[in-house]
Design a protein around this motif. Structure first.
Motif, PDB file in Angstrom:
ATOM      1  N   GLU B 177       0.852  -1.191   0.000  1.00 52.76           N
ATOM      2  CA  GLU B 177       0.000   0.000   0.000  1.00 52.76           C
ATOM      3  C   GLU B 177       0.883   1.235   0.000  1.00 52.76           C
ATOM      4  OE1 GLU B 177      -2.393  -0.354   3.478  1.00 52.76           O
ATOM      5  OE2 GLU B 177      -3.935  -1.554   2.457  1.00 52.76           O
ATOM      6  N   THR B 178       0.285   2.351  -0.393  1.00 48.04           N
ATOM      7  CA  THR B 178       1.009   3.613  -0.328  1.00 48.04           C
ATOM      8  C   THR B 178       1.353   3.920   1.128  1.00 48.04           C
ATOM      9  OG1 THR B 178      -0.226   4.407  -2.231  1.00 48.04           O
ATOM     10  CG2 THR B 178       0.916   6.054  -0.913  1.00 48.04           C
ATOM     11  N   GLY B 179       2.580   4.348   1.339  1.00 47.91           N
ATOM     12  CA  GLY B 179       3.019   4.660   2.693  1.00 47.91           C
ATOM     13  C   GLY B 179       4.055   3.662   3.167  1.00 47.91           C
ATOM     14  N   LEU B 180       4.214   3.619   4.465  1.00 44.50           N
ATOM     15  CA  LEU B 180       5.217   2.750   5.061  1.00 44.50           C
ATOM     16  C   LEU B 180       4.654   1.345   5.232  1.00 44.50           C
ATOM     17  CD1 LEU B 180       8.058   3.617   5.803  1.00 44.50           C
ATOM     18  CD2 LEU B 180       7.317   3.883   8.164  1.00 44.50           C
ATOM     19  N   MET B 213       9.870   6.528 -12.988  1.00 44.87           N
ATOM     20  CA  MET B 213       9.947   7.881 -12.435  1.00 44.87           C
ATOM     21  C   MET B 213      11.389   8.271 -12.140  1.00 44.87           C
ATOM     22  SD  MET B 213       6.799   8.878 -12.295  1.00 44.87           S
ATOM     23  CE  MET B 213       6.747  10.232 -11.146  1.00 44.87           C
ATOM     24  N   HIS B 215      13.178   7.596  -9.520  1.00 46.87           N
ATOM     25  CA  HIS B 215      13.451   8.008  -8.149  1.00 46.87           C
ATOM     26  C   HIS B 215      12.987   6.926  -7.194  1.00 46.87           C
ATOM     27  CE1 HIS B 215       9.284   8.741  -7.051  1.00 46.87           C
ATOM     28  NE2 HIS B 215       9.120   9.535  -8.085  1.00 46.87           N
ATOM     29  N   GLY B 216      13.437   7.063  -5.960  1.00 51.11           N
ATOM     30  CA  GLY B 216      13.040   6.108  -4.934  1.00 51.11           C
ATOM     31  C   GLY B 216      12.173   6.782  -3.905  1.00 51.11           C
ATOM     32  N   SER B 217      12.390   6.434  -2.656  1.00 47.73           N
ATOM     33  CA  SER B 217      11.634   7.047  -1.574  1.00 47.73           C
ATOM     34  C   SER B 217      12.536   7.127  -0.345  1.00 47.73           C
ATOM     35  CB  SER B 217      10.367   6.236  -1.270  1.00 47.73           C
ATOM     36  OG  SER B 217      10.720   4.966  -0.789  1.00 47.73           O
ATOM     37  N   ASN B 236       8.989   2.230   2.091  1.00 45.33           N
ATOM     38  CA  ASN B 236       8.079   3.353   1.854  1.00 45.33           C
ATOM     39  C   ASN B 236       7.752   3.446   0.366  1.00 45.33           C
ATOM     40  OD1 ASN B 236       6.685   5.756   1.847  1.00 45.33           O
ATOM     41  ND2 ASN B 236       8.487   7.049   2.194  1.00 45.33           N
ATOM     42  N   ASN B 238       5.779   5.784  -2.033  1.00 45.90           N
ATOM     43  CA  ASN B 238       5.091   7.077  -1.970  1.00 45.90           C
ATOM     44  C   ASN B 238       4.061   7.266  -3.085  1.00 45.90           C
ATOM     45  OD1 ASN B 238       6.893   7.449  -4.040  1.00 45.90           O
ATOM     46  ND2 ASN B 238       8.228   8.828  -2.885  1.00 45.90           N
ATOM     47  N   MET B 239       3.855   6.262  -3.892  1.00 45.39           N
ATOM     48  CA  MET B 239       2.751   6.288  -4.860  1.00 45.39           C
ATOM     49  C   MET B 239       2.532   4.867  -5.355  1.00 45.39           C
ATOM     50  SD  MET B 239       4.502   7.850  -8.301  1.00 45.39           S
ATOM     51  CE  MET B 239       5.321   9.208  -7.507  1.00 45.39           C
ATOM     52  N   THR B 240       1.439   4.648  -6.016  1.00 41.17           N
ATOM     53  CA  THR B 240       1.215   3.341  -6.625  1.00 41.17           C
ATOM     54  C   THR B 240       1.906   3.305  -7.982  1.00 41.17           C
ATOM     55  OG1 THR B 240      -0.832   4.004  -7.720  1.00 41.17           O
ATOM     56  CG2 THR B 240      -1.019   3.150  -5.480  1.00 41.17           C
ATOM     57  N   GLY B 241       2.144   2.099  -8.471  1.00 39.07           N
ATOM     58  CA  GLY B 241       2.775   1.954  -9.775  1.00 39.07           C
ATOM     59  C   GLY B 241       3.821   0.851  -9.741  1.00 39.07           C
ATOM     60  N   ASP B 242       4.709   0.870 -10.741  1.00 41.19           N
ATOM     61  CA  ASP B 242       5.782  -0.130 -10.828  1.00 41.19           C
ATOM     62  C   ASP B 242       6.935   0.252  -9.911  1.00 41.19           C
ATOM     63  OD1 ASP B 242       4.745  -1.957 -12.677  1.00 41.19           O
ATOM     64  OD2 ASP B 242       5.146  -0.560 -14.310  1.00 41.19           O
ATOM     65  N   ASN B 264       4.178  -4.326  -8.669  1.00 43.42           N
ATOM     66  CA  ASN B 264       3.254  -3.335  -9.209  1.00 43.42           C
ATOM     67  C   ASN B 264       1.975  -3.363  -8.377  1.00 43.42           C
ATOM     68  OD1 ASN B 264       1.775  -1.597 -10.875  1.00 43.42           O
ATOM     69  ND2 ASN B 264       1.003  -3.342 -12.052  1.00 43.42           N
TER      70      ASN B 264
END
Lengths: 746, 265
Positions: B177-180, B213, B215-217, B236, B238-242, B264
Motif C-alpha cells: 500500500e502507499t506509505g510505510l 519515475m 526516483h526512490g523514496s 516506503n 510514496n505512490m502506486t505503480g511499478d 506493481n
C-alpha cells in the motif's frame, strides 16, 4: 513561550482598545452631517473626514452619516474617498451641532469604473480604461508600484507584493477567502474573476494595514465585487473587445434594475484567445484559452438600518494553454457565493457591523494529453492528468466605530479550507503500469482570528494607530493513503494535525506636516500560519526550481518583522501628488524548500531572510485635461541560510505616463520599463538572469455619445521581445498588441 | 411397562452422555476459510492441506488437519517435505515443519514452505507428508498432495562468487500500500538438494526504486535479522505503480550481489 507572550500581549491590547471610548471620549462641540453621491443621490459610506492641521477624523457610515469633534473656531474639513473628488471646505464654529448634507462628485465620468487603489492613492494611469469590463483583471493591476505579477501563461497572473507571493499574500474576493485548486499554481484567484465582477481592487502592501491587519507578510489584494444600485431603474451595458496579440475576442454584457428597496445586477463575460504572439513575431504555441464568467448580485434593503447583499460568481474555463509548464488546464469551474448583512447605526458610536457569510468551491482539471511527452526532460514518456478541488467557507464580521477623533475597527474572521488533489501517471509504453498518488489527501484547515485597529487623530496633526490580531488554526488530513504517506515521510512525528497560533501587532504614526505633505512610519511584528500546501502538499512540482516539494506538518509559524517610512504628497486630486515608501522586512523561520534527496525538497523553516525596497509614485496634473506621472519600485531579498538572493525577486522597474482626459477624446501614452535582474538564487533554483526592457504603449478613448465609448490602444508598439523576471520558465511577454473595443450603455 | 420406559430412557441418556464425552463438536472437522491444496487418506486417516492463497513461488503459509473418519486427531506429529520432481532429479525447498499445536486463528497445524520455481514443463511440486502419533506407539501413515505452484516472482535463487547457492525470498508486504509497509524477507542457503538452512547473519542494504519515475523514496528501514533466516525492515512506497525492491546482500564481508524484485500495485 513566545506564542504565549504574543497572545497575552494581543489580549491586553484588545482590552485596552475596548476601554478607550470609556475614558477618552469627551464632550466637545461636534460637526455632523451626511455625505451624498452627487450623481446617484446615494449616501457615501467609507469616506474619510478630518480637519486639516487638527487631525480629528472619522469615517462616514453606511448611511453616509458622520459626526466629528470640532475643537476650533474655524478649520478646513477634508473629505476623501477613492471614488470621489476630494472636498475641502471651511467649517466655522457656528456651523457645528447641525446636520449638513454634503455632496461628493464621483471621480469618474460614469459609475461603472473599476477603481484600483494601492494604499492612499488610486492608480493614476490608464484611467481611460477603468470602465473597460473586457480587460483582464491583471491588466488593470499591472503598474501598481510594489505589486508584480507572476506570469505562467497568457492568463491569470499571480500577484506578488514586495517580493512575496502565494501564502504570503492574502488574495480575497470581497473579503472572502478563496483557495486555488491547482497544486501547480495554474489557477490563482485572478483566474476566477473578471473586471466585470469588480467595483474596485484594493491593494495593501505589507502586513500592517488599516483598517484591519493581516498576518500575510506581503499584503492583501481584495477584489471588491460590484453592487447593484438602489433606485437606478433599468440599465445595462454591452461591450466587445479584441486583442490582436492573441486574437482574443471578448464580449461582456450586464443588465441591472434598482428599486427603492432592492436592486439586482446580472452580467456575463466570455473570452476566447488563440496563441500569444511574443515580441519579434515569435508565436507561443499552445497558449490559447477560452472561458466564461457569470455574475449576479442582489441587494435588499428592508429598512434604513439593515441591508442584505447576495453575490454569486460562476466562472467556467475550457482549455487554457500553459506552454511553458508541463500541463494545460483542461477545465476549471469556480462557484463563489456570499451573503452579506450590514447593520447600520448599531449604536450611537458603532456605525456599522458588516457580516459576510460565504462559500466557494473550485475544481480544476489539467493534463498533458496534447503534448509530446516523449521529448520532455521532466517525467518523460508519461501523461500526468491531475485533478484538484477546494472548498472554502467562512464568516467575517467587521465592526466600525468612532467617536470624535477615535476610530476603532474590530474584525472576527473564521474560515475553513478543504482540499483534495491527485494525479495519475500514464506511461506511453503500455507495458509500464499506471502510477497514482494523492497530492492533497482530503486536507483541511480551520482558522479563526480576531483583530482590531485603533486610530487617534491628535490636535497637532498626528494620526496614531495601533492594531493587533490573534489567529489560531487547526489542520487535518483524512485520506487514508495520504496519512500513510505522511506517516512514512515523518516517522518520528507524533502529530500530523498540529494546532498553531499566530499573531500580529503593529504601530503607526503619521504626521500632517503641511497641506501638501504627510509623513509617517509603520512597524509590525507577526507570525503567519503555514498554509495547507506547505503542510500537506505532496509531490508538488515547482517549475521555478525543478524540484518536487513535500509538505511538512511540523512547520512552525513564519515570523515577519517589518518597518516602513513613508511620505505622501498631495492627494488624488491635487496638482501634484505622490507617495514614496522605504521598507524593510525581516523574516525568521522563513519557510522554503530544503533539498532532502534527488529531486525532492521539503518545506522547512529555514533560518532568516531579509527583504528591503522602496516604492515611489509621483503624478502631476498640468491642467484639468493633461496629467503625467512616473513610478518606480525595487525589492532586494537575501536568504541567510542559503547564503544567496531570494528567488523570484522583481528587478528595479517602473513606468512613465502622460494622459489627456476629456469627455470626447482621451489619450494616454505609457512607458513601462524594467532593469535586468542578475541577483538570482543559483544554488536552490533554476532561476536565470533576465535582461531589462522598455515598452511603449498608447491608448485612446472616444466617447461620441454619452452612451457609447470606443477604445483603441497599442501595447508594446515596438514589438519588443521581452521576458518579465517573474514569468515562470521564461514565458515571454506579449508582443505588439492592438486592442480595440466598444462599450454601449442603455 | 413403566419399568421398560424407565429403562429405555436411562439407556438412551447414558448412551447420549457417553457419545458426547467421546466426540464433541470441537473434534469434528470444520471447513476453514482457506484455499484447499488437497488431501489424502491412508488406512482411515485423512490429511488435509490448506494455504492462505493459491500456492505460488516464494513464501507460502500452509495449514494441515489430520482426522480419522471425520474426528480430528489431537497433537499428531506431521512431517512435511515440499518436493519438486524434475526430469532426472528431485529437490526440496526451504520449509518449516508443522507445529505440534493448533494455531489460534484457524485451529490448524501451521507450517510454511518457500517454493523456488513454478510448476510447469520443468517439473511438478508435491507435499510429502508423514504423520504419526506423539510417542510412535500408535498410528503412522504417509502420503503426498500434488500442488500447482504459480509464478509470483517473489523468490530469487542465485549463486555467489564463492559458488554458494542461496534462496532470497520477499515475503512482506504481501499486499503493498502507499506509505510505510512492513518489509520481511528470508535468506536460505542451499547446502544440498534437500537441505536449505537459514542464513542468520546477512546484512541487507535495500532501496525501493521507480524506474519509470527514476526516483526512490525516503525513510526506508533496512531489514535486520529477527530469527530463523527471516529479516524485517520497512519500505516506503510514496505512490502506486511499478516499483523495484533493490536489495544488496553482504554475508561475512562477502558481497552476495544486488537482487531486484519487481512489483506493481
Amino acid at each position: 513561550m513566545r506564542d504565549h507572550f504574543a497572545i497575552t500581549s494581543v489580549i491586553t491590547l484588545l482590552i485596552f482598545l475596548l476601554n478607550i471610548p470609556a475614558f477618552c471620549f469627551q464632550n466637545e462641540s461636534t460637526f455632523s452631517g451626511i455625505l451624498i453621491d452627487a450623481v446617484s443621490d446615494e449616501p457615501v459610506q467609507g469616506a474619510h473626514l478630518y480637519f486639516e492641521g487638527i487631525g480629528n477624523g472619522t469615517v462616514s457610515d453606511d448611511n453616509g452619516e458622520f459626526s466629528l469633534a470640532f475643537p476650533a473656531d474655524e478649520a478646513t474639513l477634508i473629505i476623501s474617498h477613492v471614488a470621489y473628488t476630494q472636498l475641502r471646505t471651511k467649517i466655522f464654529k457656528d456651523s457645528t451641532e447641525t446636520d449638513q448634507v454634503i455632496l461628493l462628485q464621483p471621480v469618474r465620468i460614469g459609475s461603472n469604473e473599476l477603481i484600483v487603489s494601492a494604499g492612499r492613492f488610486t492608480q493614476a494611469w490608464s484611467g481611460i480604461y477603468s470602465s473597460a469590463k473586457t480587460r483582464p483583471v491583471e491588466d488593470h493591476m499591472a503598474s501598481i508600484s510594489g505589486l508584480d505579477m507572476v506570469s505562467r501563461a497568457n492568463f491569470a497572473k499571480d500577484p506578488v507584493i514586495r517580493g512575496l507571493r502565494d501564502g504570503r499574500v492574502n488574495v480575497m474576493i470581497d473579503g472572502m477567502r478563496m483557495t486555488p485548486a491547482c497544486v501547480d499554481g495554474m489557477d490563482p484567484v485572478t483566474a476566477y474573476v473578471e473586471a466585470d465582477n469588480l467595483q474596485s481592487i484594493q491593494i495593501t502592501r505589507g502586513q500592517e494595514a488599516h483598517p484591519i491587519a493581516s498576518t500575510a507578510p506581503g499584503g492583501t489584494v481584495n477584489f471588491a465585487m460590484a453592487r447593484p444600485i438602489l433606485n437606478s431603474g433599468f440599465s445595462g451595458s454591452a461591450e466587445s473587445g479584441y486583442h490582436s496579440v492573441s486574437h482574443q475576442h471578448l464580449v461582456q454584457s450586464a443588465l441591472s434594475y434598482g428599486d427603492e428597496r432592492w436592486a439586482v445586477r446580472l452580467s456575463g463575460t466570455y473570452r476566447h484567445a488563440g496563441d500569444l504572439m511574443a515580441g519579434n513575431h515569435s508565436r507561443i504555441q499552445g497558449s490559447g484559452l477560452k472561458k466564461g464568467n457569470l455574475f449576479t448580485s442582489f441587494l435588499f434593503k428592508p429598512n434604513e438600518l439593515h441591508e442584505f447583499s447576495l453575490r454569486y460568481i460562476g466562472d467556467f474555463a475550457g482549455k487554457i494553454g500553459y506552454p511553458k509548464l508541463l500541463m494545460d488546464t483542461r477545465r476549471a469551474d469556480a462557484h463563489i457565493a456570499g451573503l452579506e448583512h450590514t447593520w447600520n447605526r448599531a449604536s450611537q458610536r458603532i456605525h456599522s457591523i458588516t457580516t459576510n457569510l460565504y462559500i466557494n468551491r473550485v475544481e480544476h482539471w489539467m493534463d498533458d494529453y496534447d503534448r509530446d511527452v516523449t521529448v520532455r526532460e521532466v517525467m518523460p514518456d508519461m501523461f500526468m492528468p491531475m485533478y484538484g478541488e477546494t472548498q472554502t467557507a467562512g464568516i467575517t464580521s467587521l465592526l466600525n466605530a468612532s467617536s470624535g477623533s477615535h476610530l476603532i475597527n474590530f474584525k472576527l474572521d473564521a474560515w475553513s479550507v478543504d482540499a483534495f488533489a491527485d494525479m495519475a501517471m500514464e506511461p506511453v509504453n503500455p507495458g509500464v503500469s499506471e502510477m497514482y498518488l494523492v497530492n492533497l489527501g482530503d486536507v483541511s484547515q480551520r482558522n479563526i482570528s480576531v483583530g482590531g485597529s485603533y486610530r487617534y487623530f491628535t490636535n497637532n496633526g498626528w494620526i496614531l494607530g495601533v492594531n493587533g490580531q490573534a489567529e489560531a488554526g487547526s489542520n487535518r488530513i483524512r485520506e487514508k493513503s495520504a496519512i500513510a504517506t505522511y506517516r512514512a515521510e515523518y516517522p518520528g512525528l507524533d502529530d500530523l494535525e498540529p494546532f498553531t497560533l499566530g499573531y500580529l501587532v503593529g504601530l503607526s504614526a503619521e504626521k500632517v506636516i503641511s497641506e501638501q505633505f504627510q509623513a509617517g512610519f509603520r512597524v509590525s511584528d507577526g507570525q503567519r500560519l503555514p498554509d495547507h500546501m506547505e503542510r500537506y502538499g505532496y509531490y508538488i512540482y515547482q517549475p521555478l526550481d525543478g524540484f518536487f516539494y513535500y509538505g511538512n506538518p511540523a512547520l512552525n509559524t513564519e515570523r515577519s518583522s517589518q518597518a516602513e517610512l513613508f511620505l505622501n504628497i498631495g492627494n488624488d486630486h491635487s496638482r501634484l501628488n505622490g507617495s514614496t515608501s522605504v521598507w524593510v522586512n525581516r523574516m525568521d523561520r522563513y519557510i522554503a524548500g530544503n533539498r532532502i534527496e534527488g529531486l525532492f525538497k521539503r518545506f522547512e523553516n529555514m533560518g532568516s531572510a531579509i527583504l528591503t525596497g522602496f516604492e515611489a509614485d509621483i503624478n502631476y496634473r498640468f491642467n484639468p485635461k493633461w496629467m503625467g506621472g512616473l513610478s518606480a519600485s525595487y525589492v532586494r531579498g537575501h536568504h541567510y541560510q542559503a547564503d544567496e538572493p531570494l528567488p523570484m525577486i522583481p528587478p528595479l522597474k517602473g513606468s512613465l505616463f502622460l494622459q489627456r482626459e476629456s469627455e470626447l477624446i482621451s489619450l494616454e501614452s505609457r512607458l513601462r520599463w524594467a532593469a535586468s535582474q542578475n541577483r538570482i538564487a543559483e544554488q536552490n533554483s533554476l532561476e536565470t538572469s533576465t535582461g531589462g526592457y522598455t515598452l511603449l504603449d498608447v491608448f485612446t478613448s472616444v466617447q461620441p455619445h454619452r452612451n457609447i465609448t470606443l477604445r483603441l490602444g497599442i501595447e508594446n508598439i515596438l514589438n519588443r521581445f521581452y521576458t518579465d523576471h517573474l514569468s515562470v520558465n521564461a514565458m515571454p511577454g506579449a508582443g505588439r498588441n492592438v486592442q480595440a473595443g466598444i462599450r454601449l450603455l442603455f | 411397562m413403566k419399568l421398560f420406559i424407565l429403562y429405555t430412557t436411562i439407556l438412551f441418556t447414558i448412551l447420549f452422555a457417553v457419545s458426547c464425552s467421546e466426540v464433541n463438536d470441537n473434534d469434528l472437522v470444520n471447513e476453514p476459510d482457506l484455499y484447499k491444496l488437497g488431501e489424502f487418506t491412508d488406512n482411515g486417516f485423512t490429511v488435509e492441506a490448506w494455504a492462505e492463497r493459491p500456492p505460488s513461488t516464494g513464501f507460502n503459509q500452509l495449514y494441515f488437519e489430520v482426522h480419522e473418519d471425520g474426528v480430528r486427531l489431537d497433537r499428531p506429529h506431521i512431517y512435511l517435505t515440499p518436493m519438486m520432481h524434475m526430469e532426472g532429479h528431485s529437490h526440496a525447498s526451504p520449509f518449516d515443519e508443522p507445529d505440534h499445536h493448533r494455531d489460534d486463528t484457524h485451529d490448524l497445524y501451521k507450517a510454511w514452505a518457500i517454493f523456488t520455481m513454478p510448476s510447469g514443463m520443468m517439473g511438478s511440486w508435491e507435499l510429502q507428508i508423514t504423520v504419526h502419533d506423539e510417542d510412535h506407539s500408535g498410528f503412522e501413515f504417509s502420503g503426498v498432495i500434488e500442488i500447482e505452484v504459480e509464478d509470483s516472482k517473489r523468490v530469487k535463487t542465485f549463486i555467489s562468487e564463492n559458488e554458494e547457492r542461496y534462496v532470497l525470498t520477499w515475503i512482506e508486504p504481501a499486499d503493498p500500500e502507499t506509505g510505510l509497509n512492513d518489509l520481511k524477507i528470508a535468506l536460505h542457503k542451499r547446502e544440498s538438494m534437500m537441505n536449505f538452512p537459514p542464513v542468520l547473519n546477512a546484512n541487507f542494504d535495500f532501496e525501493p526504486w521507480m524506474p519509470s519515475m527514476d526516483h526512490g523514496s525516503g525513510n526506508n528501514v533496512n531489514p535486520i535479522h529477527e530469527g530463523n533466516g527471516f529479516y524485517s525492515g520497512q519500505v516506503n512506497f510514496n505512490m502506486t505503480g511499478d516499483w523495484e525492491l533493490r536489495i544488496r546482500i553482504t554475508l561475512d564481508e562477502e558481497d552476495l550481489g544486488e537482487h531486484i524484485f519487481e512489483l506493481n500495485f
